[in-house]
Design a protein around this motif. Structure first.
Motif, mmCIF file in Angstrom:
data_model
loop_
_atom_site.group_PDB
_atom_site.id
_atom_site.type_symbol
_atom_site.label_atom_id
_atom_site.label_comp_id
_atom_site.label_asym_id
_atom_site.label_seq_id
_atom_site.Cartn_x
_atom_site.Cartn_y
_atom_site.Cartn_z
ATOM 1 N N VAL A 185 0.484 3.853 3.548
ATOM 2 C CA VAL A 185 1.193 2.596 3.269
ATOM 3 C C VAL A 185 2.687 2.928 3.271
ATOM 4 N N THR A 186 3.411 2.435 4.270
ATOM 5 C CA THR A 186 4.806 2.803 4.492
ATOM 6 C C THR A 186 5.690 1.567 4.343
ATOM 7 N N ASP A 187 6.826 1.744 3.638
ATOM 8 C CA ASP A 187 7.765 0.631 3.493
ATOM 9 C C ASP A 187 9.191 1.135 3.716
ATOM 10 N N ASN A 188 10.137 0.202 3.736
ATOM 11 C CA ASN A 188 11.553 0.543 3.910
ATOM 12 C C ASN A 188 12.337 0.208 2.646
ATOM 13 N N GLY A 189 11.679 0.386 1.482
ATOM 14 C CA GLY A 189 12.298 0.021 0.210
ATOM 15 C C GLY A 189 13.260 1.068 -0.303
ATOM 16 N N GLY A 246 1.658 -4.150 -3.551
ATOM 17 C CA GLY A 246 2.508 -4.779 -4.559
ATOM 18 C C GLY A 246 3.707 -3.916 -4.901
ATOM 19 N N ASN A 247 3.504 -2.588 -5.004
ATOM 20 C CA ASN A 247 4.632 -1.689 -5.261
ATOM 21 C C ASN A 247 5.642 -1.744 -4.117
ATOM 22 N N ALA A 248 5.131 -1.770 -2.872
ATOM 23 C CA ALA A 248 6.046 -1.816 -1.725
ATOM 24 C C ALA A 248 6.886 -3.095 -1.746
ATOM 25 N N LEU A 249 6.293 -4.210 -2.218
ATOM 26 C CA LEU A 249 7.046 -5.459 -2.304
ATOM 27 C C LEU A 249 7.986 -5.462 -3.505
ATOM 28 N N LYS A 250 7.525 -4.879 -4.625
ATOM 29 C CA LYS A 250 8.340 -4.891 -5.845
ATOM 30 C C LYS A 250 9.583 -4.027 -5.675
ATOM 31 N N PHE A 251 9.427 -2.834 -5.125
ATOM 32 C CA PHE A 251 10.546 -1.897 -5.020
ATOM 33 C C PHE A 251 11.221 -2.010 -3.655
ATOM 34 N N ARG A 252 11.454 -3.238 -3.198
ATOM 35 C CA ARG A 252 12.123 -3.441 -1.917
ATOM 36 C C ARG A 252 13.635 -3.236 -2.072
ATOM 37 N N HIS A 253 14.277 -2.927 -0.962
ATOM 38 C CA HIS A 253 15.712 -2.690 -0.953
ATOM 39 C C HIS A 253 16.436 -4.039 -0.924
ATOM 40 N N CYS A 287 6.354 6.368 1.588
ATOM 41 C CA CYS A 287 5.079 6.439 2.319
ATOM 42 C C CYS A 287 4.060 7.112 1.413
ATOM 43 N N VAL A 288 3.036 6.358 1.017
ATOM 44 C CA VAL A 288 1.936 6.893 0.205
ATOM 45 C C VAL A 288 0.743 7.109 1.129
ATOM 46 N N THR A 337 3.884 -1.690 -16.220
ATOM 47 C CA THR A 337 3.397 -0.856 -17.337
ATOM 48 C C THR A 337 3.353 0.624 -17.002
ATOM 49 N N GLY A 338 3.569 0.998 -15.734
ATOM 50 C CA GLY A 338 3.518 2.420 -15.367
ATOM 51 C C GLY A 338 2.108 2.938 -15.187
ATOM 52 N N ILE A 339 1.140 2.031 -14.945
ATOM 53 C CA ILE A 339 -0.257 2.449 -14.803
ATOM 54 C C ILE A 339 -0.722 2.337 -13.350
ATOM 55 N N GLY A 340 -0.017 1.581 -12.510
ATOM 56 C CA GLY A 340 -0.500 1.255 -11.167
ATOM 57 C C GLY A 340 -0.864 2.462 -10.319
ATOM 58 N N LEU A 341 0.062 3.403 -10.123
ATOM 59 C CA LEU A 341 -0.222 4.555 -9.270
ATOM 60 C C LEU A 341 -1.225 5.496 -9.911
#
Length: 511
Positions: free
Chosen positions: A443-447, A414-421, A503-504, A474-478
């Motif tokens: 988990v790797t993205d191009n965001g 969800g973070n990778a989709l939310k913080f997309r470029h 990349c996490v 809310t800042g709790i996810g990670l």
């Protein structure tokens, strides 16, 4: 004071270590002497053996082969002289080549062995003479017919070759004598070596017997008595005294152990009291933690009910009176609805965070491929709207809790989709690599990416890098992800080497 009294009461006389030092010292002197002699004999035997194997035997063999090469030359010359056929010159030429090679090898072996080369030089001189007066002139004749010179000078050739064979036999006798001498030296050294090592074995055996008898009478019996007393004390009989006896140092040890017994008895009483206090405090801490968990759970549920009412009535108010109030009134109602919704989301996330470190059942084998598929089902709408491209390696089976791991992957994807470029189509890849007893999942993205300076801050609860207007949450996810991973015995981190995207990387125990 007690330890000082134990030292002051030590009996006079030699201690066990002093007797052992004297005995071992004398034994070592004898063994070192015999050992040095044995080492010298081994080195000498090795030298003689090398001389026999590397020089004497190869030299004699080379001399025999050289004699055979000379005979081959004579046979070829004689056959060519009698028939004139060129094929008889093949063994002659082979014999000449072998003569040159074997002569060089013999000269090297004789020089390495420190022997004189006079006999070899005489042999080579006679070979040169035979070639000069007979062989070379016969070989130089044209083939096709018997060589008249060979028949006419047969006596001269035979006399020169007989002298050559005599020199060859002399060389062989010299090398045979050298080989026999080396063999005799080797047998003599071996006898000396066997006697020396036999003496070493006898000394070791005598020392072992004396050591066994002496240690058994002077050390083993007192130590056995000390061990028996100590075992009774270890079994719980702290009132049993430790008896003394034997050499001075063993008596000192017995007295020290007896002093330690008294101190242990006193310390045990204090330890029992301290353990009782610790158990009581641990029980209080467990009860307090249980109460806190129950309080967090109840408070979360109780807080959500009034928030749901506030949200519902504000939404009703917004639908019914929207547009009838002025612009500021509509704005205030929007603020109330948004604040109540964010508060409800925050309470739900806090409730999930408090549950992340608990499980109602033990860990089981979890197929991450199935968990990944369920996470994508939860995010199906976001994936469709963003047009994201999601790929993954063959995902392994790990040990864990399915519900927790589904929350983990749902948050990371969800973070990778939310913080997309905004200028790139989202591309997200889940990788897996075995690392010993764990699997390393990425988990790797191009965001939009995360700067390296925030690599630790992002896993702290309520820490945000962007405003709510830019990216909701809310800042709790990670922080929740980190708590789940640590509960499973793994680690989670941000790969700071990536130049594009995020990349996490986290680890989970293998099934």
């Amino acid at each position: 004071m007690a330890s000082q009294q134990a030292v002051q009461g030590r009996p006079s006389g030699w201690t066990t270590s002093r007797w052992l030092s004297a005995g071992v010292g004398g034994t070592l002197v004898v063994l070192v002497t015999l050992g040095v002699l044995g080492a010298w004999l081994l080195a000498h035997a090795t030298s003689v053996n090398q001389r026999l194997i590397d020089r004497s035997a190869p030299g004699l063999l080379a001399a025999v082969r050289l004699d055979a090469a000379l005979v081959g030359q004579e046979t070829g010359v004689r056959g060519f002289g009698m028939t004139g056929q060129a094929e008889f010159l093949a063994p002659y030429r082979q014999g000449v080549a072998d003569q040159n090679r074997l002569a060089g090898e013999l000269r090297r072996l004789l020089t390495a062995d420190g022997s004189r080369t006079d006999t070899l030089d005489d042999l080579l001189g006679r070979a040169t003479n035979w070639h000069r007066v007979y062989a070379d002139r016969v070989v130089a004749a044209p083939p096709g017919a018997p060589v008249a010179f060979a028949t006419a000078q047969a006596t001269t050739g035979k006399t020169a070759f007989d002298a050559l064979r005599a020199a060859s036999h002399t060389l062989q006798e010299q090398l045979g004598a050298a080989r026999a001498e080396a063999r005799a030296d080797l047998m003599h050294v071996r006898r000396l070596r066997n006697w020396t090592f036999g003496a070493i074995a006898l000394v070791i055996l005598a020392v072992a017997v004396l050591a066994f008898v002496g240690l058994r009478r002077a050390v083993s019996a007192p130590l056995a008595r000390l061990a028996s007393d100590a075992a009774r004390v270890a079994a719980g009989d702290f009132d049993h005294p430790i008896r003394t006896g034997g050499p001075a140092d063993i008596q000192t040890v017995a007295r020290t152990v007896d002093l330690m017994r008294g101190r242990l008895a006193a310390a045990l009483v204090a330890s029992e009291q301290a353990r009782s206090d610790l158990d009581r405090r641990a029980e209080e801490l467990r009860r307090s933690n249980t109460d806190l968990e129950q309080f967090a759970y109840v408070a979360s549920h109780d807080l959500q009910e009034p928030l749901r009412k506030v949200t519902s009535f504000c939404q009703l108010l917004q639908r019914r009176y929207g547009g009838q109030l002025d612009e500021r009134g509509d704005q205030y109602i929007g603020f109330i609805v948004d604040g109540a919704a964010r508060m409800q989301k925050l309470i739900q996330d806090l409730l999930a965070f408090s549950r992340a470190g608990r499980a109602d059942h033990p860990a089981e084998d979890v197929d991450l491929d199935v968990v990944h598929r369920r996470a994508l089902e939860d995010l199906e709408l976001v994936v469709r709207e963003s047009g994201a491209q999601l790929t993954h390696d063959p995902l392994p089976t790990v040990a864990g809790h399915p519900a927790h791991l589904e929350i983990l992957l749902t948050n990371l994807l969800g973070n990778a989709l939310k913080f997309r470029h905004p200028e790139r189509t989202p591309a997200i890849h889940v990788g897996a690599e075995r690392d010993g007893d764990h699997w390393q999942i990425s988990v790797t993205d191009n965001g939009i990416g995360i700067e390296a300076q925030y690599s630790e801050r992002i896993f702290v609860i309520f820490q945000r890098l962007h405003s709510r207007e830019d990216y909701p949450g809310t800042g709790i996810g990670l922080a929740l992800c980190k708590k789940i991973i640590e509960y499973h015995g793994g680690t989670i981190r941000l790969d700071t080497d990536r130049a594009v995207g995020t990349c996490v990387v986290f680890t989970l125990p293998a099934a």
